[in-house]
Motif scaffolding. Structure first.
Motif, short mmCIF file in Angstrom:
data_model
loop_
_atom_site.label_atom_id
_atom_site.label_comp_id
_atom_site.label_asym_id
_atom_site.label_seq_id
_atom_site.Cartn_x
_atom_site.Cartn_y
_atom_site.Cartn_z
N VAL A 1 -32.58 31.68 -15.00
CA VAL A 1 -33.88 31.24 -14.49
C VAL A 1 -33.78 31.21 -12.96
N PRO A 2 -34.04 32.33 -12.29
CA PRO A 2 -33.73 32.44 -10.86
C PRO A 2 -34.83 31.93 -9.94
N ASP A 3 -34.43 31.62 -8.71
CA ASP A 3 -35.37 31.37 -7.63
C ASP A 3 -36.07 32.69 -7.25
N GLN A 4 -37.16 32.59 -6.50
CA GLN A 4 -37.84 33.77 -5.96
C GLN A 4 -38.35 33.46 -4.55
N PHE A 5 -38.59 34.50 -3.75
CA PHE A 5 -39.06 34.29 -2.39
C PHE A 5 -39.86 35.49 -1.91
N ALA A 6 -40.67 35.26 -0.86
CA ALA A 6 -41.42 36.33 -0.22
C ALA A 6 -41.83 35.90 1.18
N LEU A 7 -41.97 36.89 2.06
CA LEU A 7 -42.40 36.64 3.44
C LEU A 7 -43.18 37.85 3.93
N ARG A 8 -44.34 37.59 4.57
CA ARG A 8 -45.18 38.66 5.11
C ARG A 8 -45.62 38.31 6.53
N GLY B 1 -38.08 39.09 -3.14
CA GLY B 1 -37.00 39.33 -4.08
C GLY B 1 -36.47 38.09 -4.76
N ILE B 2 -35.26 38.23 -5.29
CA ILE B 2 -34.57 37.17 -6.03
C ILE B 2 -33.18 37.00 -5.44
N PRO B 3 -32.78 35.77 -5.09
CA PRO B 3 -31.46 35.55 -4.50
C PRO B 3 -30.35 35.64 -5.55
N VAL B 4 -29.13 35.85 -5.06
CA VAL B 4 -27.97 35.90 -5.96
C VAL B 4 -27.73 34.53 -6.58
N ARG B 5 -27.87 33.49 -5.78
CA ARG B 5 -27.64 32.11 -6.24
C ARG B 5 -28.85 31.24 -5.91
N ASP B 6 -29.15 30.30 -6.79
CA ASP B 6 -30.26 29.37 -6.58
C ASP B 6 -29.87 28.28 -5.59
N VAL B 7 -30.87 27.70 -4.96
CA VAL B 7 -30.63 26.60 -4.03
C VAL B 7 -30.20 25.34 -4.79
N PHE B 8 -30.88 25.05 -5.90
CA PHE B 8 -30.56 23.89 -6.73
C PHE B 8 -30.24 24.36 -8.14
N GLY B 9 -29.33 23.68 -8.81
CA GLY B 9 -28.98 24.05 -10.17
C GLY B 9 -28.00 25.20 -10.18
N SER C 1 -26.37 29.01 -11.34
CA SER C 1 -26.85 30.39 -11.21
C SER C 1 -26.25 31.30 -12.26
N ASN C 2 -25.74 30.73 -13.36
CA ASN C 2 -25.15 31.54 -14.41
C ASN C 2 -26.24 32.20 -15.25
N GLY C 3 -25.82 33.06 -16.17
CA GLY C 3 -26.75 33.83 -16.98
C GLY C 3 -27.07 35.15 -16.30
N PHE C 4 -27.82 35.99 -17.02
CA PHE C 4 -28.10 37.33 -16.50
C PHE C 4 -29.35 37.34 -15.62
N ARG C 5 -29.22 37.94 -14.44
CA ARG C 5 -30.34 38.20 -13.55
C ARG C 5 -30.03 39.48 -12.77
N ARG C 6 -31.07 40.09 -12.25
CA ARG C 6 -30.91 41.23 -11.35
C ARG C 6 -31.37 40.81 -9.96
N PRO C 7 -30.48 40.26 -9.15
CA PRO C 7 -30.90 39.83 -7.81
C PRO C 7 -31.10 41.04 -6.91
N GLY C 8 -31.84 40.84 -5.85
CA GLY C 8 -32.08 41.92 -4.90
C GLY C 8 -33.34 41.65 -4.10
N TYR C 9 -33.65 42.59 -3.23
CA TYR C 9 -34.84 42.42 -2.39
C TYR C 9 -35.41 43.77 -2.01
N ILE C 10 -36.67 43.74 -1.55
CA ILE C 10 -37.39 44.93 -1.12
C ILE C 10 -38.02 44.65 0.23
N VAL C 11 -37.88 45.58 1.15
CA VAL C 11 -38.56 45.52 2.44
C VAL C 11 -39.61 46.62 2.44
#
Length: 370
Positions: free
Chosen positions: A246-253, A276-284, A286-296
């Motif tokens: 259950v990953p964190d997410q972020f965006a900036l424009r 995108g989605i960070p490799v590790r969450d800020v809280f809690g 970060s185990n389990g399957f996720r595909r972290p990464g980002y797009i510019v």
């Protein structure tokens, strides 16, 4: 002042509501957006006014990246994963005062995922998911008011994302098992309708007059998802990737907007965005399957306002796509074998919003409604 206010309306209608994060591929597990940026025209509402908007988004992801390196052989060999994802958000905002507003966003999704590897690696088939996504509610506060805000303003917002979307959606998979029978299994994380976690959102948005009809805009959000995993099986072979994260997410424009004086209601913008989605969450955890990464991306846009109704079109075009190494990739790596999963990304995202600002007093054939 009236002329400036009309320009602000046109600008705000263009950029607010277009930060919806699709991550344009397998990186994001679903479409999502920040609260303050989900509605549009929020900073121009007077006390007691409403803004209703519908935001539609679509992308096709098919280009595979491992890190920032594209793997063109996947398309050449016909082994690429192809996602078609459609999202429609109904957003409603209400101004409690000149500076305080509330927001609710109701998302609906329809997704298709075509692949070989999920169907015995011998035939290409498609899995599906559709339905309600994760509902968001929240509120925001504009830092300036009155004369201090006539050249621009900035708002900060807080919100909650509820786990209303199905995070264990299933579909039919073919060529499964020794006998090649069909099986009903959970679909890939990239087309799940929700993540199963209650999330907390911090966002901001701002707009400032640079000179004449030119404006600088900026907005962004971060979604904190404290829950570590949601119990949904991924159907993957590695033990530490068996359950979805259950990953964190972020965006900036940010970018520049120009409102044309000679063509009333028309505006153009050009900016950039990262999501995108960070490799590790800020809280809690970060185990389990996720595909972290980002797009510019570079993001051109156009809007047209007629009365209290505004249509906007933004088309972010990907410049850099990076599927970063996940926690499970790192755990599965050895000194002699570095594990780094891939993800499929889109070339561009189509993002169209239709917004209706409802003044406090609305004229009707039967007189003025309060």
């Amino acid at each position: 002042m009236k002329k400036f206010t009309l320009m602000l309306l046109s600008v705000t209608a263009l950029y607010i509501g277009s930060i919806n994060v699709y991550a344009q591929g397998c990186v994001a597990i679903r479409q999502f957006s920040g609260l303050g940026n989900a509605v549009g025209q929020g900073n121009m509402l007077e006390k007691g006014e409403l803004n209703i908007s519908a935001n539609y988004r679509y992308f096709k992801s098919f280009r595979h990246f491992r890190g920032s390196h594209e793997e063109p052989n996947r398309i050449e060999d016909g082994t690429q994963v192809i996602n078609h994802q459609h999202g429609l958000d109904l957003n409603i905002s209400y101004a409690f005062s000149e500076r305080i507003y509330g927001i609710v966003s109701l998302p609906y999704q329809y997704n298709e995922r075509s692949s070989l590897y999920e169907h015995g690696r011998t035939e290409r088939h498609t899995t599906y998911s559709q339905g309600l996504g994760d509902i968001r509610i929240g509120a925001g506060y504009w830092l300036l008011s009155g004369e201090k805000a006539k050249k621009g303003n900035t708002a900060i917002g807080l919100g909650i994302k509820f786990p209303t979307g199905d995070y264990a959606s299933t579909s039919t998979f073919y060529n499964q098992g020794e006998n090649g029978e069909e099986q009903i299994k959970t679909v890939d994380q990239s087309i799940q309708l929700g993540d199963g976690g209650t999330g907390f959102i911090v966002d901001f948005q701002g707009l400032w007059n640079l000179k004449g009809t030119y404006f600088w805009y900026y907005d962004g959000f971060y979604l904190f998802n404290p829950r570590e995993t949601n119990g949904t099986p991924t159907n993957r072979r590695r033990e530490n990737e068996a359950i979805m994260s259950v990953p964190d997410q972020f965006a900036l424009r940010t970018g520049v907007f120009n409102s044309f004086e000679k063509i009333h209601g028309l505006g153009l913008s050009l900016g950039g965005r990262v999501e995108g989605i960070p490799v590790r969450d800020v809280f809690g955890g970060s185990n389990g399957f996720r595909r972290p990464g980002y797009i510019v991306s570079v993001e051109p846009g156009i809007s047209y306002m007629k009365g209290n109704v505004t249509g906007t079109l933004n088309v972010p075009i990907a410049l850099l796509r990076n599927r970063t190494q996940s926690v499970t990739d790192i755990e599965n790596s050895t000194p002699d074998d570095k594990v780094h999963g891939d993800a499929a990304f889109a070339d561009y995202l189509i993002n169209f919003t239709l917004a209706w600002r409802i003044p406090k007093k609305v004229k009707s054939p039967f007189g003025t409604l309060q």
